[in-house]
Design a protein around this motif. Sequence first.
Motif, PDB file in Angstrom:
ATOM      1  N   GLY A  14     -12.088  -3.604   4.405  1.00 29.00           N
ATOM      2  CA  GLY A  14     -11.166  -4.475   5.122  1.00 29.00           C
ATOM      3  C   GLY A  14      -9.747  -3.958   5.189  1.00 29.00           C
ATOM      4  O   GLY A  14      -9.484  -2.743   5.163  1.00 29.00           O
ATOM      5  N   LEU A  15      -8.782  -4.924   5.241  1.00 29.53           N
ATOM      6  CA  LEU A  15      -7.376  -4.602   5.482  1.00 29.53           C
ATOM      7  C   LEU A  15      -6.676  -3.979   4.284  1.00 29.53           C
ATOM      8  O   LEU A  15      -5.660  -3.309   4.437  1.00 29.53           O
ATOM      9  N   GLY A  16      -7.159  -4.201   3.067  1.00 31.36           N
ATOM     10  CA  GLY A  16      -6.478  -3.698   1.878  1.00 31.36           C
ATOM     11  C   GLY A  16      -5.244  -4.520   1.554  1.00 31.36           C
ATOM     12  O   GLY A  16      -5.042  -5.633   2.050  1.00 31.36           O
ATOM     13  N   GLY A  17      -4.382  -3.976   0.695  1.00 29.95           N
ATOM     14  CA  GLY A  17      -3.132  -4.653   0.341  1.00 29.95           C
ATOM     15  C   GLY A  17      -3.264  -5.683  -0.747  1.00 29.95           C
ATOM     16  O   GLY A  17      -2.332  -6.465  -0.981  1.00 29.95           O
ATOM     17  N   ALA A  18      -4.381  -5.739  -1.473  1.00 32.16           N
ATOM     18  CA  ALA A  18      -4.542  -6.712  -2.559  1.00 32.16           C
ATOM     19  C   ALA A  18      -3.668  -6.333  -3.742  1.00 32.16           C
ATOM     20  O   ALA A  18      -3.405  -5.151  -3.999  1.00 32.16           O
ATOM     21  N   ASP A  19      -3.190  -7.316  -4.510  1.00 37.28           N
ATOM     22  CA  ASP A  19      -2.293  -7.056  -5.633  1.00 37.28           C
ATOM     23  C   ASP A  19      -2.530  -8.116  -6.702  1.00 37.28           C
ATOM     24  O   ASP A  19      -2.541  -9.316  -6.405  1.00 37.28           O
ATOM     25  N   THR A  20      -2.684  -7.667  -7.968  1.00 35.63           N
ATOM     26  CA  THR A  20      -2.901  -8.616  -9.069  1.00 35.63           C
ATOM     27  C   THR A  20      -1.603  -9.241  -9.542  1.00 35.63           C
ATOM     28  O   THR A  20      -1.628 -10.165 -10.354  1.00 35.63           O
TER      29      THR A  20
ATOM     30  N   SER B 255     -10.917  -3.962 -18.847  1.00 35.31           N
ATOM     31  CA  SER B 255      -9.813  -3.744 -17.932  1.00 35.31           C
ATOM     32  C   SER B 255     -10.261  -4.040 -16.509  1.00 35.31           C
ATOM     33  O   SER B 255     -11.460  -4.072 -16.201  1.00 35.31           O
ATOM     34  N   LEU B 256      -9.267  -4.251 -15.640  1.00 37.22           N
ATOM     35  CA  LEU B 256      -9.504  -4.424 -14.203  1.00 37.22           C
ATOM     36  C   LEU B 256      -8.584  -3.462 -13.468  1.00 37.22           C
ATOM     37  O   LEU B 256      -7.371  -3.478 -13.680  1.00 37.22           O
ATOM     38  N   SER B 257      -9.170  -2.614 -12.624  1.00 40.10           N
ATOM     39  CA  SER B 257      -8.364  -1.708 -11.822  1.00 40.10           C
ATOM     40  C   SER B 257      -8.504  -2.081 -10.357  1.00 40.10           C
ATOM     41  O   SER B 257      -9.577  -2.489  -9.901  1.00 40.10           O
ATOM     42  N   VAL B 258      -7.393  -1.955  -9.618  1.00 49.13           N
ATOM     43  CA  VAL B 258      -7.346  -2.330  -8.211  1.00 49.13           C
ATOM     44  C   VAL B 258      -6.832  -1.143  -7.402  1.00 49.13           C
ATOM     45  O   VAL B 258      -5.764  -0.605  -7.702  1.00 49.13           O
ATOM     46  N   SER B 259      -7.594  -0.744  -6.409  1.00 47.66           N
ATOM     47  CA  SER B 259      -7.156   0.276  -5.451  1.00 47.66           C
ATOM     48  C   SER B 259      -7.259  -0.340  -4.069  1.00 47.66           C
ATOM     49  O   SER B 259      -8.352  -0.598  -3.565  1.00 47.66           O
ATOM     50  N   SER B 260      -6.086  -0.606  -3.455  1.00 49.96           N
ATOM     51  CA  SER B 260      -6.107  -1.348  -2.194  1.00 49.96           C
ATOM     52  C   SER B 260      -4.992  -0.875  -1.270  1.00 49.96           C
ATOM     53  O   SER B 260      -4.063  -1.626  -0.956  1.00 49.96           O
ATOM     54  N   PRO B 261      -5.068   0.397  -0.829  1.00 50.48           N
ATOM     55  CA  PRO B 261      -4.039   0.870   0.102  1.00 50.48           C
ATOM     56  C   PRO B 261      -4.143   0.118   1.422  1.00 50.48           C
ATOM     57  O   PRO B 261      -5.246  -0.170   1.906  1.00 50.48           O
ATOM     58  N   PRO B 262      -3.024  -0.242   2.029  1.00 51.13           N
ATOM     59  CA  PRO B 262      -3.052  -0.989   3.297  1.00 51.13           C
ATOM     60  C   PRO B 262      -3.867  -0.259   4.370  1.00 51.13           C
ATOM     61  O   PRO B 262      -3.715   0.943   4.580  1.00 51.13           O
TER      62      PRO B 262
END
Length: 713
Positions: free
Chosen positions: A664-670, A689-696
Amino acid sequence: MILESERRALLRLGALVGNAPIQEVFDAISEELGRIIDTETGETFEDMAGLSRFDPDGMMTFISSFGPRPDWPSPIGSRWPLADGDSANARVYRTGKPARLEGGIPVTGSISRRLSTIKAISSIAVPIFVDDKLWGSATVVSDRPRRLPATTESRLLEFAALASTAISSAQRREQVERLADEQAALRRVATLVAAGAQPEQVWESVVSEVGVLCGASRTGLIRYVSADAIAVLALWADEGDHEEVAARWPMAGGSLSARVAAERTVVRIDDWSEVDGEIAATIRETMSVGASIMAPVFSDHELWGGLVVHSAAGESPADDTERRLVAFADLVSTAIAGAEARTQARRLADEQSAIRRVATLTARQAPVPVLCQAVADELHDLLEVEDVKVSRFDDGKVVIVGGRGLLDELYPAGFTSLILPDTAVGQVFRDHRPVRVDGYEQATSEVGRAVRGRGVRSTIALPILLGERLWGALSVSSLQPGRIPERVVQPISDCIDLIATAIRNAEAEESLRASRERIVTATDAARRRFERDLHDGAQQRLVALALELRAMPGLDGEELAATADEVDSILTDLRTLSRGLHPAVLSEGGLGTAIRSLARRCPTPVELTFPSDWPGADDMAELAFYYFVAESLTNVAKHALATRVTVDVVRDDESIRVTVADDGLGGADTADGSGLLGIADRMEALGGSLSVSSPPGAGTTLVATVPVRAGQE
């Protein structure tokens, strides 16, 4: 009036004085003495003539001889006390006048005892004055019963006056040559010092230059490393025959180093046969040494070491050896000032680098055992000791947490033993303070005896304290004799501070994780109770109410149906709320069934990969992953505008990992207060742990990992 024989003798001596070594001049004088006796007796010379020099310390050095037996009365270079008895030479030394002993020489001292061994019957000695000072004596010794001629003294005196001129000239020439050689040698060493050469290179140059200059058989440079031990820094031998030596020696007995330490001045030993101590025993057993001289070396007015010269067996060091040693010792002191500054700078740099590496591990929150092992490795290399151990006290026992060195084979990481009072670590446990053990001779425990058996001579152990609580100890051990230098304490203390910081951080982290886990557990338990209360209470009552409404007579059918439908709607909402509080499908069917249920309800197509041989996990981990997948799929449906999403569940021996990825669109942030922040807190509460990779514009990948805990296998 000079006789023709004496004139010829003077010419022969004059020819030598110009360019011959001074020893050849001395030998020629002794030979001419013998010729005088030939003239006096009219016989071929069968006795002994020789020269002796009177030294400032009250000793006489036998420097040349002539006759059929060159060992009369003693080997060249041997030294004899002049004040311990009577002899012709002793009388000359006391009076400055000729002396004669005949008809048997009474044994009253060292010289007369030596003459008795060769059965000497007569001895005549006359003084030799050089530059108006009593220099020594010319001596004739005979083992024949007849008396030497009455004119022998006067003839010897006349020749001694001629010989003194030759000796004076030869000594001046030799002194000039020796000074030139000395200055050249000093200049070569000084050039090395000025160029900033490595200390080892300077020490090697010093001992070789001194050895050649003083005509020594061996030379050496030592350093005082503790109150009771020395280290040998450099050795030189006249034929390059270097013996194997220990890096350190215990400083005991009457050795040169012990005497220099006590007297802080130049000392000399002429006979090693009666000197006690390990150093003296080694010299007697492995070296053929005559006399030895050591000059102290000072650094910043403190005794630093000593420069030593050994003459060959049967020989004596040159007259000015003491002065030359002092000159080179002063040059060594200058070299030390620069070398010590550079060495200290390097040592500080090395210490800071080691501490920085350990601090980096601490900042990265490396596990305590990893940090302790790193400390052991760093200190082992930095301090040049044979063993380093980091120990933890645990319920009356000591556990090796990290270590490196010669004791690793006996006591590796993880080794556990009782806390023993005859070990340094055991004494730290008892006293809660730094402990030094120099020698394990009194050790009675198995560990103490094993340490002694490995040759450990010295140990320093420091406590690892967390406030007032004793956590463990850090110890360093050495095989070398003498005490471990005090300078090692500071880097050890710095490492202990870092270990203590790491332990406090780890304990705080564990306490925080446990607190989080308790909160999550309590929250989940409250959710279960609420869900159970709704299911067993309000839901059941609403079901009963709907049934009652439909069964009640006399009410308008449409109104009754509408009321029953409203009750059903409320019941449906409660069931939905109940599932949000705690998913019954998870309790009933497990994680795989629950995730498949979530995937089916997601409006975006989901591709699920789940292990076919799933062994299960603890309830808290499965609940955390359920909420993680539920939150992730909800976000995909609401915000991502994705066309597909994948859910991948993987488990190995160490962890469980669940990955949710969309296109999808990406851009998620914790960090924006979303539901992912709560998921991250839940994972961390379980040690994960939780890792987030969500480039726009490039989709979102979420990876949740939880370690496999005991009991999940």
